[in-house]
Structures are given as structure tokens and as C-alpha cells.
Design a protein around this motif. Structure first.
Motif, PDB file in Angstrom:
ATOM      1  N   PHE A   1      24.640   1.416  31.293  1.00  0.00           N
ATOM      2  CA  PHE A   1      23.902   2.385  32.087  1.00  0.00           C
ATOM      3  C   PHE A   1      22.926   1.656  33.011  1.00  0.00           C
ATOM      4  O   PHE A   1      22.250   0.717  32.594  1.00  0.00           O
ATOM      5  CB  PHE A   1      23.133   3.353  31.192  1.00  0.00           C
ATOM      6  CG  PHE A   1      23.992   4.419  30.583  1.00  0.00           C
ATOM      7  CD1 PHE A   1      24.320   5.558  31.297  1.00  0.00           C
ATOM      8  CD2 PHE A   1      24.487   4.272  29.298  1.00  0.00           C
ATOM      9  CE1 PHE A   1      25.113   6.538  30.746  1.00  0.00           C
ATOM     10  CE2 PHE A   1      25.286   5.246  28.727  1.00  0.00           C
ATOM     11  CZ  PHE A   1      25.597   6.390  29.456  1.00  0.00           C
ATOM     12  N   VAL A   2      22.882   2.073  34.261  1.00  0.00           N
ATOM     13  CA  VAL A   2      21.940   1.533  35.231  1.00  0.00           C
ATOM     14  C   VAL A   2      20.784   2.516  35.340  1.00  0.00           C
ATOM     15  O   VAL A   2      20.995   3.716  35.588  1.00  0.00           O
ATOM     16  CB  VAL A   2      22.609   1.349  36.607  1.00  0.00           C
ATOM     17  CG1 VAL A   2      21.597   0.849  37.620  1.00  0.00           C
ATOM     18  CG2 VAL A   2      23.770   0.367  36.496  1.00  0.00           C
ATOM     19  N   PRO A   3      19.547   2.060  35.118  1.00  0.00           N
ATOM     20  CA  PRO A   3      18.403   2.973  35.167  1.00  0.00           C
ATOM     21  C   PRO A   3      18.321   3.689  36.514  1.00  0.00           C
ATOM     22  O   PRO A   3      18.714   3.146  37.556  1.00  0.00           O
ATOM     23  CB  PRO A   3      17.200   2.045  34.957  1.00  0.00           C
ATOM     24  CG  PRO A   3      17.770   0.843  34.276  1.00  0.00           C
ATOM     25  CD  PRO A   3      19.155   0.681  34.813  1.00  0.00           C
ATOM     26  N   PRO A   4      17.809   4.907  36.511  1.00  0.00           N
ATOM     27  CA  PRO A   4      17.697   5.649  37.770  1.00  0.00           C
ATOM     28  C   PRO A   4      16.619   5.044  38.665  1.00  0.00           C
ATOM     29  O   PRO A   4      15.684   4.392  38.184  1.00  0.00           O
ATOM     30  CB  PRO A   4      17.297   7.054  37.312  1.00  0.00           C
ATOM     31  CG  PRO A   4      16.613   6.835  36.002  1.00  0.00           C
ATOM     32  CD  PRO A   4      17.335   5.675  35.362  1.00  0.00           C
TER      33      PRO A   4
ATOM     34  N   PRO B   1      13.280   5.083  41.156  1.00  0.00           N
ATOM     35  CA  PRO B   1      12.000   5.787  40.910  1.00  0.00           C
ATOM     36  C   PRO B   1      12.042   7.261  41.275  1.00  0.00           C
ATOM     37  O   PRO B   1      11.441   8.092  40.590  1.00  0.00           O
ATOM     38  CB  PRO B   1      11.014   5.016  41.795  1.00  0.00           C
ATOM     39  CG  PRO B   1      11.601   3.649  41.910  1.00  0.00           C
ATOM     40  CD  PRO B   1      13.089   3.846  41.922  1.00  0.00           C
ATOM     41  N   GLN B   2      12.747   7.610  42.327  1.00  0.00           N
ATOM     42  CA  GLN B   2      12.795   9.017  42.740  1.00  0.00           C
ATOM     43  C   GLN B   2      14.030   9.732  42.204  1.00  0.00           C
ATOM     44  O   GLN B   2      14.257  10.898  42.525  1.00  0.00           O
ATOM     45  CB  GLN B   2      12.790   9.093  44.278  1.00  0.00           C
ATOM     46  CG  GLN B   2      11.597   8.418  44.928  1.00  0.00           C
ATOM     47  CD  GLN B   2      10.280   8.983  44.446  1.00  0.00           C
ATOM     48  OE1 GLN B   2      10.133  10.202  44.285  1.00  0.00           O
ATOM     49  NE2 GLN B   2       9.316   8.109  44.184  1.00  0.00           N
ATOM     50  N   GLY B   3      14.850   9.030  41.417  1.00  0.00           N
ATOM     51  CA  GLY B   3      16.074   9.639  40.912  1.00  0.00           C
ATOM     52  C   GLY B   3      15.828  10.406  39.636  1.00  0.00           C
ATOM     53  O   GLY B   3      14.736  10.388  39.066  1.00  0.00           O
ATOM     54  N   ASN B   4      16.872  11.073  39.156  1.00  0.00           N
ATOM     55  CA  ASN B   4      16.715  11.864  37.942  1.00  0.00           C
ATOM     56  C   ASN B   4      17.828  11.627  36.925  1.00  0.00           C
ATOM     57  O   ASN B   4      17.935  12.364  35.955  1.00  0.00           O
ATOM     58  CB  ASN B   4      16.663  13.360  38.288  1.00  0.00           C
ATOM     59  CG  ASN B   4      17.882  13.816  39.073  1.00  0.00           C
ATOM     60  OD1 ASN B   4      18.845  13.079  39.207  1.00  0.00           O
ATOM     61  ND2 ASN B   4      17.825  15.031  39.591  1.00  0.00           N
ATOM     62  N   ALA B   5      18.667  10.622  37.154  1.00  0.00           N
ATOM     63  CA  ALA B   5      19.754  10.365  36.204  1.00  0.00           C
ATOM     64  C   ALA B   5      20.160   8.904  36.272  1.00  0.00           C
ATOM     65  O   ALA B   5      20.137   8.286  37.338  1.00  0.00           O
ATOM     66  CB  ALA B   5      20.945  11.269  36.510  1.00  0.00           C
ATOM     67  N   ALA B   6      20.518   8.379  35.119  1.00  0.00           N
ATOM     68  CA  ALA B   6      21.064   7.025  35.082  1.00  0.00           C
ATOM     69  C   ALA B   6      22.528   7.063  35.510  1.00  0.00           C
ATOM     70  O   ALA B   6      23.188   8.098  35.457  1.00  0.00           O
ATOM     71  CB  ALA B   6      20.936   6.451  33.680  1.00  0.00           C
ATOM     72  N   ALA B   7      23.023   5.929  35.932  1.00  0.00           N
ATOM     73  CA  ALA B   7      24.417   5.827  36.356  1.00  0.00           C
ATOM     74  C   ALA B   7      25.197   5.012  35.335  1.00  0.00           C
ATOM     75  O   ALA B   7      24.725   3.975  34.862  1.00  0.00           O
ATOM     76  CB  ALA B   7      24.511   5.173  37.730  1.00  0.00           C
ATOM     77  N   LEU B   8      26.378   5.483  34.974  1.00  0.00           N
ATOM     78  CA  LEU B   8      27.246   4.752  34.066  1.00  0.00           C
ATOM     79  C   LEU B   8      28.159   3.836  34.877  1.00  0.00           C
ATOM     80  O   LEU B   8      28.891   4.286  35.750  1.00  0.00           O
ATOM     81  CB  LEU B   8      28.095   5.716  33.239  1.00  0.00           C
ATOM     82  CG  LEU B   8      29.165   5.061  32.339  1.00  0.00           C
ATOM     83  CD1 LEU B   8      28.505   4.185  31.280  1.00  0.00           C
ATOM     84  CD2 LEU B   8      30.040   6.135  31.690  1.00  0.00           C
TER      85      LEU B   8
END
Length: 251
Positions: free
Chosen positions: A57-60, A62-69
Motif C-alpha cells: 500500500f502506498v500512503p495517500p 496529504p490532501q488525499g483520502n485513500a491509500a493506493a494498492l
């Protein structure tokens, strides 16, 4: 350990391919057969994995709301409909065949002798040419492509002009010796949800650069071999008229 969840597109008996995840084309893909699905929805495969296939998982932001797989692509290589043929064969060249394009030293009629070619590698090929339309869906195409011969590919839209009904969708191409899907002087076609695995050369090839309004959506192209492989050299191969298309560098 591989953890692969069941989906409606994967069934017992299907073959799946898993992409390499190492950087700079240094990893290897693997193929498996599904032999079962447990109560939690995990796939049971016919053998152990020989290589690591990362998932993280890649952390979101600062302004995002979801991590990316970020994980290896897992593709289904099986289809109910199969276009297949004999095994690939190596054929000797013919010095009397006409040249397709002056200076390229290739022919559409077969394996033409040249300064850099004395044999060609032949599989099946398909083409829709000079008018009409084609829709090929949910089909497996294998043992395809003719390396060293002009214009012989696995799936090929050839000079169909404006063709909004032309469709290649949810097909699986595996084991090509001359590119995968070709769009040549064709406009407004759709190439979508296709899987290309172990295709020598370009997976999806827009040939002339004059093609317009074609949609190529959600396709997956996987090379299961590292570029540094002493025999296979990844999936690189020059095009139809490439000077090392059929030399020992790429056999």
C-alpha cells in the motif's frame, strides 16, 4: 505466499498469469492453474510460486483520502473460445517473393530472403482488411504472429477507415512472435479489457500515426521474462522489417 482472491472471472481449471514486479525489467512472471477455491475466497493453485510478486500500500498524499494498492497484475489466460493452430515452425526464405515496401526487404506473401534474414518463424494470424467490420470478444488467441513476414499479427484492424463497430474486447493473447493487437489506418475502433502475455514486440501497436479516435482502455500487457535473459531477451523484438527480427539474438 500468494494471496489471490476469487472473482467471477476466475474459475477452477483456469490458467492465470502473474506479472513480475521487479524494477527495470529484471523479474519473471509465472503461470498457474486454479485447482480450487477455499471458503474464504482464496484461490488454490497447482504449484508454489518460484518468485516474489510484491503487493504493498502506498500512503495517500496529504490532501488525499485513500491509500493506493500497488501489486502484481493477475490475469486470466483462459477463455471458452480458442483460436489456435499448429506449433510455431521455422521456414526457409524464398528469394523470389515480391517486396512489400521498397527498401524494407519483407513480403506479405511469405518469408522473403534478405541481407539479414534466411528464415522466418510462423504461427497463425488474423486480419480484417480494406473494409467491413470485426468484433472479437472473450476469445483466446495463441501461437500467433509471423515473425519476418510483413503484416501477420494475432489481431489486426487493417485499413478499415472509420469503423466505430470494430471491437477487440476481453481477449487473451499468449505466445505471439510478432506483436499483439494492431490498429492500422483504422479510426474510431475500441480495444478494451484485453490481456497480452508473452508477446514478442509491441503489445498494442498503432501503426502509422494517422489513426484517430480509437479507444484503448484497460488492457494489460505482461512480459514474463527479464530483459537480461540470455536466451529470450525479455519480450523485445524489432518490428516486421527489423534487421534482427530472426537472428540468433532473438530466437
Amino acid at each position: 505466499m500468494l494471496c489471490i482472491f476469487y472473482s467471477t472471472r476466475r474459475r477452477v481449471g483456469d490458467r492465470i498469469g502473474i506479472a513480475p514486479t521487479e524494477m527495470r525489467a529484471t523479474g519473471r512472471g509465472e503461470e498457474f492453474t486454479i485447482i480450487g477455491i477455499d471458503d474464504k475466497g482464496y484461490l488454490i493453485l497447482d504449484k508454489e510460486a518460484q518468485y516474489d510478486h510484491d503487493a504493498s500500500f502506498v500512503p495517500p498524499p496529504p490532501q488525499g483520502n485513500a491509500a493506493a494498492l500497488m501489486s502484481a497484475e493477475v490475469v486470466n489466460l483462459s477463455r471458452n473460445i480458442v483460436i489456435t493452430g499448429d506449433d510455431f515452425k521455422h521456414v526457409s526464405c524464398d528469394p523470389n517473393l515480391p517486396e512489400a515496401v521498397p527498401g524494407e526487404q519483407t513480403s506479405v506473401e511469405g518469408c522473403r530472403c534478405s541481407s539479414f534474414r534466411n528464415k522466418c518463424t510462423l504461427g497463425l494470424h488474423t486480419a480484417v482488411m480494406h473494409g467491413g467490420s470485426a468484433r472479437i470478444q472473450n476469445t483466446r488467441i495463441e501461437r500467433c504472429g509471423q515473425r519476418g513476414v510483413e503484416g501477420k499479427y494475432c489481431l489486426h484492424f487493417h485499413k478499415l477507415h472509420d469503423c466505430p463497430t470494430c471491437l477487440f474486447k476481453n481477449n487473451a493473447i499468449e505466445g505471439s512472435h510478432q506483436r499483439g493487437i494492431i490498429i492500422h489506418s483504422t479510426h474510431s475502433s475500441t480495444v478494451e479489457d484485453n490481456v497480452l502475455y508473452n508477446v514478442r514486440g509491441a503489445g498494442i501497436y498503432i501503426e502509422d500515426g494517422n489513426e484517430m479516435y480509437n479507444a484503448a482502455n484497460y488492457n494489460v500487457v505482461i512480459c514474463p521474462f527479464p530483459f537480461g535473459d540470455a536466451t529470450l531477451h525479455g519480450c523485445t523484438i524489432p518490428g516486421t522489417s527489423g534487421r534482427i527480427a530472426d537472428t540468433s539474438d532473438n530466437q
